[in-house]
Scaffold this motif. Sequence first.
Motif, mmCIF file in Angstrom:
data_model
loop_
_atom_site.group_PDB
_atom_site.id
_atom_site.type_symbol
_atom_site.label_atom_id
_atom_site.label_comp_id
_atom_site.label_asym_id
_atom_site.label_seq_id
_atom_site.Cartn_x
_atom_site.Cartn_y
_atom_site.Cartn_z
ATOM 1 N N ALA A 192 -31.620 101.217 -69.169
ATOM 2 C CA ALA A 192 -31.375 100.715 -70.543
ATOM 3 C C ALA A 192 -31.509 101.476 -71.597
ATOM 4 O O ALA A 192 -30.773 101.369 -72.766
ATOM 5 N N LYS A 193 -32.123 102.568 -71.198
ATOM 6 C CA LYS A 193 -32.357 103.722 -72.491
ATOM 7 C C LYS A 193 -31.077 104.354 -72.477
ATOM 8 O O LYS A 193 -30.231 104.795 -71.675
ATOM 9 N N PRO A 194 -30.482 104.780 -74.103
ATOM 10 C CA PRO A 194 -29.137 105.274 -74.194
ATOM 11 C C PRO A 194 -29.175 106.507 -73.547
ATOM 12 O O PRO A 194 -27.978 107.231 -73.079
ATOM 13 N N VAL B 43 -28.441 106.217 -69.260
ATOM 14 C CA VAL B 43 -27.434 105.452 -68.756
ATOM 15 C C VAL B 43 -26.828 105.965 -67.717
ATOM 16 O O VAL B 43 -26.407 107.051 -67.846
ATOM 17 N N PRO B 44 -26.516 105.400 -66.499
ATOM 18 C CA PRO B 44 -25.948 105.814 -65.301
ATOM 19 C C PRO B 44 -24.587 105.957 -65.244
ATOM 20 O O PRO B 44 -23.695 105.405 -64.419
ATOM 21 N N LYS B 45 -24.007 106.466 -66.413
ATOM 22 C CA LYS B 45 -22.191 106.503 -66.648
ATOM 23 C C LYS B 45 -21.776 107.523 -65.773
ATOM 24 O O LYS B 45 -20.501 107.471 -65.397
ATOM 25 N N TYR B 46 -22.242 108.724 -65.455
ATOM 26 C CA TYR B 46 -21.553 109.843 -64.883
ATOM 27 C C TYR B 46 -22.028 109.853 -63.297
ATOM 28 O O TYR B 46 -21.279 109.533 -62.485
ATOM 29 N N ASP B 47 -23.415 109.984 -63.097
ATOM 30 C CA ASP B 47 -23.769 109.973 -61.678
ATOM 31 C C ASP B 47 -24.553 108.563 -61.564
ATOM 32 O O ASP B 47 -24.943 107.959 -62.380
ATOM 33 N N GLY B 48 -24.820 108.135 -60.333
ATOM 34 C CA GLY B 48 -25.392 106.772 -60.191
ATOM 35 C C GLY B 48 -26.588 107.156 -59.189
ATOM 36 O O GLY B 48 -26.682 107.917 -58.182
ATOM 37 N N PRO B 49 -27.638 106.204 -59.566
ATOM 38 C CA PRO B 49 -28.856 106.303 -58.924
ATOM 39 C C PRO B 49 -28.956 106.221 -57.412
ATOM 40 O O PRO B 49 -29.725 106.894 -56.501
ATOM 41 N N ASP C 125 -39.417 110.039 -69.644
ATOM 42 C CA ASP C 125 -38.534 108.981 -69.113
ATOM 43 C C ASP C 125 -37.614 109.559 -68.104
ATOM 44 O O ASP C 125 -37.526 108.803 -66.886
ATOM 45 N N GLY C 126 -37.025 110.617 -68.428
ATOM 46 C CA GLY C 126 -36.090 111.314 -67.303
ATOM 47 C C GLY C 126 -37.155 111.650 -65.952
ATOM 48 O O GLY C 126 -36.506 111.395 -64.916
ATOM 49 N N ALA C 127 -38.349 112.154 -66.324
ATOM 50 C CA ALA C 127 -39.124 112.294 -65.062
ATOM 51 C C ALA C 127 -39.634 111.365 -64.460
ATOM 52 O O ALA C 127 -39.523 111.435 -63.219
ATOM 53 N N GLU C 128 -39.891 110.148 -65.243
ATOM 54 C CA GLU C 128 -40.556 109.047 -64.174
ATOM 55 C C GLU C 128 -39.388 108.490 -63.631
ATOM 56 O O GLU C 128 -39.851 107.760 -62.276
ATOM 57 N N PHE D 202 -26.292 110.167 -85.061
ATOM 58 C CA PHE D 202 -27.307 110.252 -83.848
ATOM 59 C C PHE D 202 -28.337 108.838 -83.869
ATOM 60 O O PHE D 202 -28.555 108.756 -82.825
ATOM 61 N N GLU D 203 -28.428 108.314 -84.863
ATOM 62 C CA GLU D 203 -29.689 107.213 -84.847
ATOM 63 C C GLU D 203 -28.921 106.140 -84.096
ATOM 64 O O GLU D 203 -29.646 105.524 -83.343
ATOM 65 N N ARG D 204 -27.725 105.933 -84.244
ATOM 66 C CA ARG D 204 -26.904 105.044 -83.729
ATOM 67 C C ARG D 204 -26.903 105.258 -82.147
ATOM 68 O O ARG D 204 -26.940 104.306 -81.149
ATOM 69 N N LEU D 205 -26.634 106.576 -81.600
ATOM 70 C CA LEU D 205 -26.832 107.018 -80.541
ATOM 71 C C LEU D 205 -28.211 106.714 -79.641
ATOM 72 O O LEU D 205 -28.158 106.133 -78.708
ATOM 73 N N TRP D 206 -29.174 107.054 -80.677
ATOM 74 C CA TRP D 206 -30.558 106.837 -79.907
ATOM 75 C C TRP D 206 -30.969 105.393 -79.845
ATOM 76 O O TRP D 206 -31.624 105.161 -78.949
ATOM 77 N N ASN D 207 -30.306 104.429 -80.709
ATOM 78 C CA ASN D 207 -30.684 102.983 -80.426
ATOM 79 C C ASN D 207 -29.752 102.359 -79.433
ATOM 80 O O ASN D 207 -29.976 100.945 -79.565
#
Length: 420
Positions: free
Chosen positions: A296-298, A301-307, A259-262, A7-12
């Motif tokens: 840039a936050k893990p 990441v726009p990996k599935y959907d795109g902004p 962060d998600g809300a912002e 988890f720590e590695r995912l978070w960072n």
Amino acid sequence: MTQEALFERLWNGTAKMEEWTEAVSGGAITTVADNIITVHTTYFCGSVTAIRTAEGLVLIDTAKPESAERTLAVIRSWDNSPIHTVIYTHGHIDHTSGIKVIDEEADRRGAPRPRVIAHRNVLRRLERYEASHGFSSIVQGQQFDMPGYVYPIGQRRPDLVYDDTLALTIGGERIELCHGRGETDDATFVWLPEKRVLASGDFVIWVFPNAGNPRKVQRYAPDWATALRRMEQLKPAILIPGHGPVIFGEARALQLLRDGAEALEHLTTGTLDLMNRGATLDEVLHSVSVPAEYLAKPYLVPKYDGPEFLVRGIYHLYAGWFDGNPAHLKPARTAELASELAMLAGGADKLAERAATLAESGETRLAAHLAEFASAAAPLDKQIQATRAFVLQRCIEAETSLIGKAIFAVFQRDAEKRAQ
């Protein structure tokens, strides 16, 4: 490696979600609090949370068809009590389809089937899935390259529905349900106030919010931000996402929610600002973006959907389907327009050649337009289809979102077949 270390590695950001998926693939328990666990089998299957009460187990979600039996077996390794209540956080199949396995177990035991609770719109969703069953099967089969795929329908309807909020006490446990719109219009997040545990459903999914999926019904980025703000106000000590690992600690939970809300608020206000000044969809799409520090936050990441897909969804949420281009109000058939452009260019092959040149130079957006026009003007020309396949491959390579890659791949496969 322990779950905590991973988890720590995912978070960072030093580990990818694929590593976590591999670690939980056999079915893994995360102990959330006293008498609460969350079960994971893969990132792509929604998490299932079990709450032990004096009246039996309460489950939040049920898993999807291919993982439901494994999920229930993991729960049974922890507690063999009857399942009293199931809460659907929304109507997607990876959160509801496992009810069939749960009901079958109750029938074998001679026990009552659990009560199912969900937001009222889940009923409408399940009805829509049946009405558009053929389309859903086609879209999902194309996206995941599964010819003949049949979209699962027939999930059990809720026994109890609610509208905005619903407070329950089951076996001494206080459970509060709150409705919000985000990826769906039928979403619920679950708050356990005595333990300060929040089960967010798919409002939190460890990637950028999936609110712009091009081949799905309208989604609700502004409302998603509102729901995240409501959750933030609860100040959860533990956050259970709809997908991905559990987040422990108030500071991290609030950071993720904020962060998600912002990020969603930035897209919404940027889109509305341009719309209110008369901008067309084309102008909005190429002007509004998310600040890089969010992407840039893990967990964003726009990996599935795109902004960019979300911007389109926000525009249509407020403006309807017309994009501001008068040629699109009553458009010509694509084949007719393509034939006219091919004639002006000196032949469909000229369009294809130019598309290939643009794709080679990295201008994949423009290249895709020309390749599709060439294909529409000369659909049986194998060389043009081969060029089209090449252009679409470059589009796949340039695309960051899995949804975008998958959609490009649908048409690339079509081009490759026509080129044979």
